[in-house]
Motif scaffolding. Sequence first.
Motif, short mmCIF file in Angstrom:
data_model
loop_
_atom_site.label_atom_id
_atom_site.label_comp_id
_atom_site.label_asym_id
_atom_site.label_seq_id
_atom_site.Cartn_x
_atom_site.Cartn_y
_atom_site.Cartn_z
N GLU A 197 -5.44 -15.44 -27.77
CA GLU A 197 -5.38 -15.43 -29.23
C GLU A 197 -6.30 -14.38 -29.86
OE1 GLU A 197 -3.89 -17.04 -32.95
OE2 GLU A 197 -3.21 -16.97 -30.88
N PRO A 198 -7.54 -14.20 -29.38
CA PRO A 198 -8.38 -13.17 -29.99
C PRO A 198 -7.79 -11.77 -29.88
CG PRO A 198 -9.72 -14.68 -28.70
CD PRO A 198 -8.29 -14.99 -28.38
N TRP A 199 -7.01 -11.51 -28.83
CA TRP A 199 -6.36 -10.21 -28.66
C TRP A 199 -5.35 -9.98 -29.79
CZ3 TRP A 199 -8.29 -6.62 -25.76
CH2 TRP A 199 -7.53 -5.53 -25.35
N TYR A 200 -4.66 -11.04 -30.16
CA TYR A 200 -3.72 -10.96 -31.29
C TYR A 200 -4.46 -10.72 -32.60
CZ TYR A 200 -0.69 -12.90 -34.97
OH TYR A 200 0.02 -13.11 -36.13
N LEU A 201 -5.50 -11.49 -32.84
CA LEU A 201 -6.23 -11.38 -34.10
C LEU A 201 -6.87 -10.00 -34.27
CD1 LEU A 201 -7.99 -14.88 -34.12
CD2 LEU A 201 -5.87 -14.21 -35.26
N ALA A 202 -7.20 -9.35 -33.15
CA ALA A 202 -7.84 -8.03 -33.21
C ALA A 202 -6.85 -6.91 -33.45
CB ALA A 202 -8.61 -7.78 -31.91
N GLY A 203 -5.56 -7.24 -33.65
CA GLY A 203 -4.56 -6.20 -33.89
C GLY A 203 -3.62 -6.56 -35.03
N LYS A 204 -4.10 -7.33 -36.00
CA LYS A 204 -3.28 -7.68 -37.16
C LYS A 204 -4.11 -7.48 -38.43
CE LYS A 204 -2.54 -11.99 -38.26
NZ LYS A 204 -2.22 -13.45 -38.27
N LEU A 205 -3.43 -7.53 -39.58
CA LEU A 205 -4.07 -7.40 -40.88
C LEU A 205 -4.99 -6.17 -40.91
CD1 LEU A 205 -4.77 -11.19 -41.62
CD2 LEU A 205 -2.99 -9.73 -42.62
N GLU A 206 -6.27 -6.37 -41.23
CA GLU A 206 -7.17 -5.22 -41.37
C GLU A 206 -7.49 -4.54 -40.04
OE1 GLU A 206 -9.95 -8.87 -41.15
OE2 GLU A 206 -7.93 -8.35 -41.89
N HIS A 207 -7.08 -5.18 -38.93
CA HIS A 207 -7.33 -4.60 -37.61
C HIS A 207 -6.09 -3.93 -37.01
CE1 HIS A 207 -11.08 -6.77 -37.83
NE2 HIS A 207 -10.46 -7.93 -37.87
N LYS A 208 -5.03 -3.77 -37.80
CA LYS A 208 -3.76 -3.29 -37.25
C LYS A 208 -3.88 -1.92 -36.60
CE LYS A 208 0.23 -3.47 -35.87
NZ LYS A 208 0.48 -4.38 -34.72
N GLN A 209 -4.73 -1.06 -37.11
CA GLN A 209 -4.87 0.28 -36.54
C GLN A 209 -5.28 0.24 -35.07
OE1 GLN A 209 -4.30 3.27 -37.93
NE2 GLN A 209 -4.51 3.12 -40.15
N ASN A 210 -5.91 -0.86 -34.63
CA ASN A 210 -6.28 -0.97 -33.21
C ASN A 210 -5.06 -0.86 -32.31
OD1 ASN A 210 -9.05 -1.27 -33.56
ND2 ASN A 210 -8.96 -3.50 -33.68
N SER A 211 -3.92 -1.41 -32.77
CA SER A 211 -2.71 -1.37 -31.95
C SER A 211 -2.32 0.06 -31.63
CB SER A 211 -1.55 -2.08 -32.67
OG SER A 211 -1.85 -3.41 -32.98
N PHE A 212 -2.35 0.92 -32.64
CA PHE A 212 -1.91 2.30 -32.45
C PHE A 212 -2.89 3.07 -31.57
CE2 PHE A 212 -1.04 1.23 -37.09
CZ PHE A 212 0.06 0.46 -36.78
N HIS A 213 -4.18 2.87 -31.82
CA HIS A 213 -5.19 3.54 -30.99
C HIS A 213 -5.10 3.06 -29.54
CE1 HIS A 213 -7.04 5.68 -34.26
NE2 HIS A 213 -7.26 4.57 -34.94
N ASP A 214 -4.80 1.77 -29.33
CA ASP A 214 -4.67 1.25 -27.97
C ASP A 214 -3.49 1.89 -27.26
OD1 ASP A 214 -6.80 -0.37 -28.58
OD2 ASP A 214 -5.67 -2.25 -28.55
N PHE A 215 -2.38 2.07 -27.98
CA PHE A 215 -1.19 2.67 -27.37
C PHE A 215 -1.49 4.10 -26.91
CE2 PHE A 215 3.19 4.48 -27.52
CZ PHE A 215 3.83 3.56 -26.69
N LEU A 216 -2.17 4.84 -27.76
CA LEU A 216 -2.54 6.21 -27.40
C LEU A 216 -3.57 6.22 -26.27
CD1 LEU A 216 -2.67 7.70 -30.99
CD2 LEU A 216 -1.01 8.28 -29.20
N ALA A 217 -4.49 5.25 -26.27
CA ALA A 217 -5.46 5.16 -25.18
C ALA A 217 -4.76 4.90 -23.85
CB ALA A 217 -6.48 4.06 -25.48
N ALA A 218 -3.71 4.06 -23.88
CA ALA A 218 -2.94 3.80 -22.66
C ALA A 218 -2.28 5.09 -22.17
CB ALA A 218 -1.89 2.73 -22.93
N ARG A 219 -1.73 5.85 -23.11
CA ARG A 219 -1.10 7.12 -22.75
C ARG A 219 -2.11 8.05 -22.07
NH1 ARG A 219 -1.80 12.68 -23.14
NH2 ARG A 219 0.22 13.74 -23.32
N HIS A 220 -3.28 8.16 -22.66
CA HIS A 220 -4.28 9.08 -22.11
C HIS A 220 -4.82 8.58 -20.77
CE1 HIS A 220 -3.84 11.26 -25.73
NE2 HIS A 220 -4.55 10.46 -26.50
N ALA A 221 -4.93 7.26 -20.60
CA ALA A 221 -5.41 6.71 -19.33
C ALA A 221 -4.44 7.01 -18.19
CB ALA A 221 -5.63 5.21 -19.45
N LEU A 222 -3.14 6.98 -18.50
CA LEU A 222 -2.14 7.30 -17.48
C LEU A 222 -2.32 8.73 -16.98
CD1 LEU A 222 0.91 5.60 -19.20
CD2 LEU A 222 -0.02 4.96 -16.96
N VAL A 223 -2.70 9.63 -17.88
CA VAL A 223 -2.96 11.01 -17.49
C VAL A 223 -4.26 11.11 -16.70
CG1 VAL A 223 -3.41 13.34 -18.35
CG2 VAL A 223 -1.66 11.92 -19.45
#
Length: 688
Positions: free
Chosen positions: A488-514
């Motif tokens: 549940e905390p993972w969900y709360l950390a990516g909604k409402l005022e924390h939504k930008q975390n989702s996008f940064h996480d997706f890009l971080a995953a992309r860069h980690a694969l490289v």
Amino acid sequence: MKAQSATRSDLTHFFRADDPSWHWLEDRDDAQVRTFLDSANQRTDAWFTPLEHTVERLYQGHLARRELAVSGIPSPLDHHVYWSETAADADYPTWWRHPIGDANAKTCLLDLPAMARDNPFIELGDLAVSPSERFLAWTLDTQGNEFYDLHVRDTQSGQERVLATDIGPDVMWAEDDRTLFYSTFDDTQRPAVVHAIDRDTGETVQVFEEVDPEFWVGFGKTRSKAWLVIETASKSTSECHVIPAHAPHTAPRCVMARRDGIEYGIDHRPGQFYILTNEDGPHFQLKRAPEHAPDQWAPWIDHRLEVTLEGVDCFEWGMVLTERDHDEALQRLRVLELADDHTPTRDTLLAAPEPLCHQSLGDAPHFDTRTLRLREESFVIPPRWVSLELDSNARTLLKQQRIHGSLTSDDLHCERIWADGHDGERIPVSVVMCKSQRGQAPMPTLLYGYGAYGEVLDPWFSVARLELLERGVVFAVAHVRGGGDRGEPWYLAGKLEHKQNSFHDFLAARHALVEHGISDPARIAAYGASAGGLLVGASLNLEPDAFCAAVLDVPFVDVLRTMENPALPLTTAEYTEWGNPEEPGVRERIEAYSPLDNLSDLPYPPVFLQGSWFDARVPYWEPAKLYARLDAMENRRGPVLLKTDMSAGHGGASGRFSAWRDGAQQDAFLLWAMGLTARHGETEASAG
């Protein structure tokens, strides 16, 4: 990639100078809207014509790997055994049954293929057998707009009638064998009212109404068959009401009045309600209350920091708990047997067949059964169903999805890597590839994400994915914040005022694969559907050069305008997910990431957008407006394509063969963008 691939289509005659944002596309009654969508479809079809051979190879390869004739696992109730069958050439299943002990006396209960002959779209919402097993009820959507009709058949006489129209998908029998429960919508297509209807007279009474526009209503029945449960919930608060299942016209009783931010759900064993709640902590705990005093909660299983308690399924002997380990980001099942005084006599965490495996509790209609049915699958193991005997711990394989062709589970490799987030958080990334590719040069990669509503991307097997893997593509899943992958905390950390975390996480995953040497930075494509389309769309705006292509399927990309319109379906219920733009600061926050409001002058990669005309969740105009806006850009790196299914809803084509062909077209686009196939007249070098 040839320069001609990025040539703009001629949308100038559709452009309206007084509406540069293309909002006129929202007017479904404007004849020009259909003309625009038809034109886009024709352009997309023309672009794919040189790739038709690739689409066909992918599609036929998918069919060759799959067991097309499918039978479900037989499930016995009290008087009959029930199962489904899908013929090799059928889009839809047929449901059957036979009396217990007489397998030769089988009869057809529901023939969806026959029903589909006169309907280009058909979706079964629910199928419910009455307690006596004489009557069958089902709901059917024949348009794709998620409005259903309620049908009832007397299996003895064959008499059939439509009891209600334009209702929600779910239907439930009370234990009196004649009362059915269903829900209806308000003006914004929010499930708001629960009704009870008599199967013989058609007499209907309103059982419950939810007036708060942020709350949705649902209903169910405890496995004990003692209680009907009506639940009303927003994204952060819930409230349950119970009705004796044998006395369905009894007024609903509230278990505990709603309190802002407190979620709870209930299950039942004789004399006790069990309450799963976040009342004392975000990871949820289990409480219990006397049946006669359901609001008198007492702690039972404490809140734990390292585990989120996700579900409880009660049986006569105890319960099965669904837990999620935060560190491993995986779900596990725990069997808890109880003595008469509720003291645990057995506490067993069920073993998974491999580390990255999803294990879930399957159908178990009988409250006293001591045989559990489990469903297991992973990124490399096709779904299988096993029975677990509690008394002997014996496991029996009931069914394994068969896969044909050159790739088997033994040929596949799956691992978990961790990306470093922009704020120091560790982001899990699941990676799937052919074993033969391990250690080779960085590979083309498809990165998948969702990241909203607390939805979890637990490991799942895909037959279509094998076509990509065999062609040298790595498949990766970014388990970003906003999903529930680490509790549940993972969900709360990516909604409402924390939504930008989702996008940064997706890009971080992309860069980690490289950084891990897995992915070729020039050949990473992104895929997102619905709220996943928001994830990918916002990530493209932040770093359009991070991807060689993107597929956005029914994407939620006009977030600000949608959330500013409470008349649209879903909007008011979504305030607790995205925020209400009328509140101070919320509008600016949403506007800062809404994909359509943040397009830049940077060169965007090739983009394939898909929408559906009857989509009630993400209207067709969201991908259509993004298509028009992207198409006008001078310096994008490839084509922007739009395909709108004019006879489907949010889930796309209803038939399985049409859905598989749509998937093959998406995969052909991705392979082209990665340089792994060429359109006719292009070399692979020019295509990539």
